[in-house]
Design a protein around this motif. Structure first.
Motif, PDB file in Angstrom:
ATOM      1  N   LEU A  36    -105.812 -38.343 -25.842  1.00  8.89           N
ATOM      2  CA  LEU A  36    -106.784 -37.754 -26.742  1.00  8.89           C
ATOM      3  C   LEU A  36    -106.334 -38.017 -28.178  1.00  8.89           C
ATOM      4  O   LEU A  36    -105.171 -37.804 -28.510  1.00  8.89           O
TER       5      LEU A  36
ATOM      6  N   THR B 104    -107.213 -37.866 -32.545  1.00  7.26           N
ATOM      7  CA  THR B 104    -107.949 -37.146 -33.579  1.00  7.26           C
ATOM      8  C   THR B 104    -109.150 -37.976 -34.012  1.00  7.26           C
ATOM      9  O   THR B 104    -109.066 -39.200 -34.113  1.00  7.26           O
ATOM     10  N   VAL B 105    -110.264 -37.309 -34.245  1.00  4.20           N
ATOM     11  CA  VAL B 105    -111.474 -38.001 -34.688  1.00  4.20           C
ATOM     12  C   VAL B 105    -111.295 -38.539 -36.100  1.00  4.20           C
ATOM     13  O   VAL B 105    -111.736 -39.641 -36.424  1.00  4.20           O
TER      14      VAL B 105
ATOM     15  N   GLU C 112    -113.927 -33.557 -20.952  1.00  2.00           N
ATOM     16  CA  GLU C 112    -114.971 -33.079 -21.867  1.00  2.00           C
ATOM     17  C   GLU C 112    -114.709 -31.636 -22.281  1.00  2.00           C
ATOM     18  O   GLU C 112    -114.861 -31.272 -23.451  1.00  2.00           O
TER      19      GLU C 112
ATOM     20  N   CYS D 158    -111.840 -31.383 -24.801  1.00  3.06           N
ATOM     21  CA  CYS D 158    -112.164 -31.882 -26.136  1.00  3.06           C
ATOM     22  C   CYS D 158    -113.122 -30.974 -26.912  1.00  3.06           C
ATOM     23  O   CYS D 158    -113.389 -31.239 -28.087  1.00  3.06           O
ATOM     24  N   ARG D 159    -113.606 -29.929 -26.285  1.00  2.00           N
ATOM     25  CA  ARG D 159    -114.520 -29.034 -27.001  1.00  2.00           C
ATOM     26  C   ARG D 159    -113.766 -28.292 -28.109  1.00  2.00           C
ATOM     27  O   ARG D 159    -112.614 -27.885 -27.926  1.00  2.00           O
ATOM     28  N   LYS D 160    -114.406 -28.132 -29.236  1.00  2.00           N
ATOM     29  CA  LYS D 160    -113.763 -27.469 -30.380  1.00  2.00           C
ATOM     30  C   LYS D 160    -113.459 -26.003 -30.067  1.00  2.00           C
ATOM     31  O   LYS D 160    -112.433 -25.467 -30.475  1.00  2.00           O
TER      32      LYS D 160
ATOM     33  N   GLU E  12    -110.817 -31.931 -34.544  1.00  2.00           N
ATOM     34  CA  GLU E  12    -111.616 -32.523 -33.468  1.00  2.00           C
ATOM     35  C   GLU E  12    -110.842 -33.639 -32.781  1.00  2.00           C
ATOM     36  O   GLU E  12    -110.124 -34.405 -33.419  1.00  2.00           O
TER      37      GLU E  12
ATOM     38  N   ARG F 126    -111.000 -36.630 -29.278  1.00  2.00           N
ATOM     39  CA  ARG F 126    -111.855 -37.378 -28.360  1.00  2.00           C
ATOM     40  C   ARG F 126    -110.970 -38.212 -27.436  1.00  2.00           C
ATOM     41  O   ARG F 126    -109.822 -38.535 -27.795  1.00  2.00           O
ATOM     42  N   PRO F 127    -111.461 -38.578 -26.261  1.00  2.00           N
ATOM     43  CA  PRO F 127    -110.656 -39.408 -25.356  1.00  2.00           C
ATOM     44  C   PRO F 127    -110.545 -40.827 -25.878  1.00  2.00           C
ATOM     45  O   PRO F 127    -111.518 -41.410 -26.373  1.00  2.00           O
ATOM     46  N   GLN F 128    -109.353 -41.370 -25.788  1.00  2.00           N
ATOM     47  CA  GLN F 128    -109.116 -42.727 -26.271  1.00  2.00           C
ATOM     48  C   GLN F 128    -108.904 -43.704 -25.122  1.00  2.00           C
ATOM     49  O   GLN F 128    -109.446 -44.787 -25.085  1.00  2.00           O
TER      50      GLN F 128
END
Length: 232
Positions: A40, A42-43, A98, A101-103, A225, A227-229
């Motif tokens: 995961l 950082t956005v 999912e 990764c939710r805030k 935030e 996200r999966p990488q």
């Protein structure tokens, strides 16, 4: 000089060695279960999180994994902007990623969209998943009960009083939103002085949805935030 060991001491040494071997075998077995991993990131790649924020995010993710009940699952930082999550493989891995990764941002909003309070430990003591009839009309359902801190209780009292005062304008309601999605938008017809409130979901929660909402609130909001990488 040759040392002589008693049979009792030898037995103890053997038992200790056997216990150590068993622990090693068990640890390797648990690691072998973790054959699904995801990185995961950082956005915001331009502004990496502070070290304490990254540490807090790892703590939150581990809390969420624990809520999911994964044996041996673990999250750990592998760089300034990446967190590796390992867990046993199952058919729900995509949904779990999912969820992770939710805030997890809980908000109480007035009729004009102004934030009254959030889901931090300043206002919310804890959340718990319940099943029953929170509205006392003979309609059992899954719901989430929130327990307020002293400050949260007073903020809720003031918010309901403000809502009642705007009844003539049709603004006597409070919206509870999670990650920007309304979960509940009840009309407020009187001042509510209570150490708790309930979230029933806009269209009624399933057991899984109530469990995830409870886990998100209890683990608190991620500081940034993600996200999966990469998935393996």
């Amino acid at each position: 000089m040759k040392k002589v060991y008693s049979s009792a001491l030898i037995a103890i040494l053997i038992a200790v060695a056997a216990g150590h071997i068993n622990n090693v075998v068990e640890e390797k077995h648990m690691r072998s279960l973790n054959n699904y991993s995801v990185v995961l990131e950082t956005v915001d790649a331009v502004n990496p999180p502070a070290p304490e924020e990254l540490e807090r995010a790892v703590e939150i993710l581990n809390d969420r994994l624990a809520e999911k009940g994964y044996p041996g699952a673990e999250a750990e930082a592998i760089s300034d902007t990446e967190i590796l999550v390992s867990m046993p493989t199952d058919e729900h891995n995509a949904e779990t990623v999912e969820f992770l990764c939710r805030k997890g941002r809980l908000q109480f909003l007035d009729a004009d969209g102004n934030e009254i309070m959030d889901g931090s430990s300043r206002y919310i003591r804890e959340a718990s998943r319940q099943y029953g009839d929170p509205t006392v009309v003979g309609n059992p359902q899954h719901y989430v009960e929130l327990r307020f801190t002293a400050e949260g209780r007073m903020a809720f009292v003031n918010a309901t009083a403000a809502a009642v005062a705007q009844a003539g304008e049709g603004k006597n309601y409070i919206t509870l939103a999670l990650d920007g999605v309304p979960q509940l938008c009840p009309a407020v017809n009187s001042v509510i002085d209570s150490d708790s409130c309930v979230i029933t979901g806009k269209y009624k929660y399933t057991a899984e949805e109530a469990t995830e909402v409870t886990a998100l609130i209890n683990s608190r909001e991620l500081p940034f935030e993600i996200r999966p990488q990469e998935i393996k």
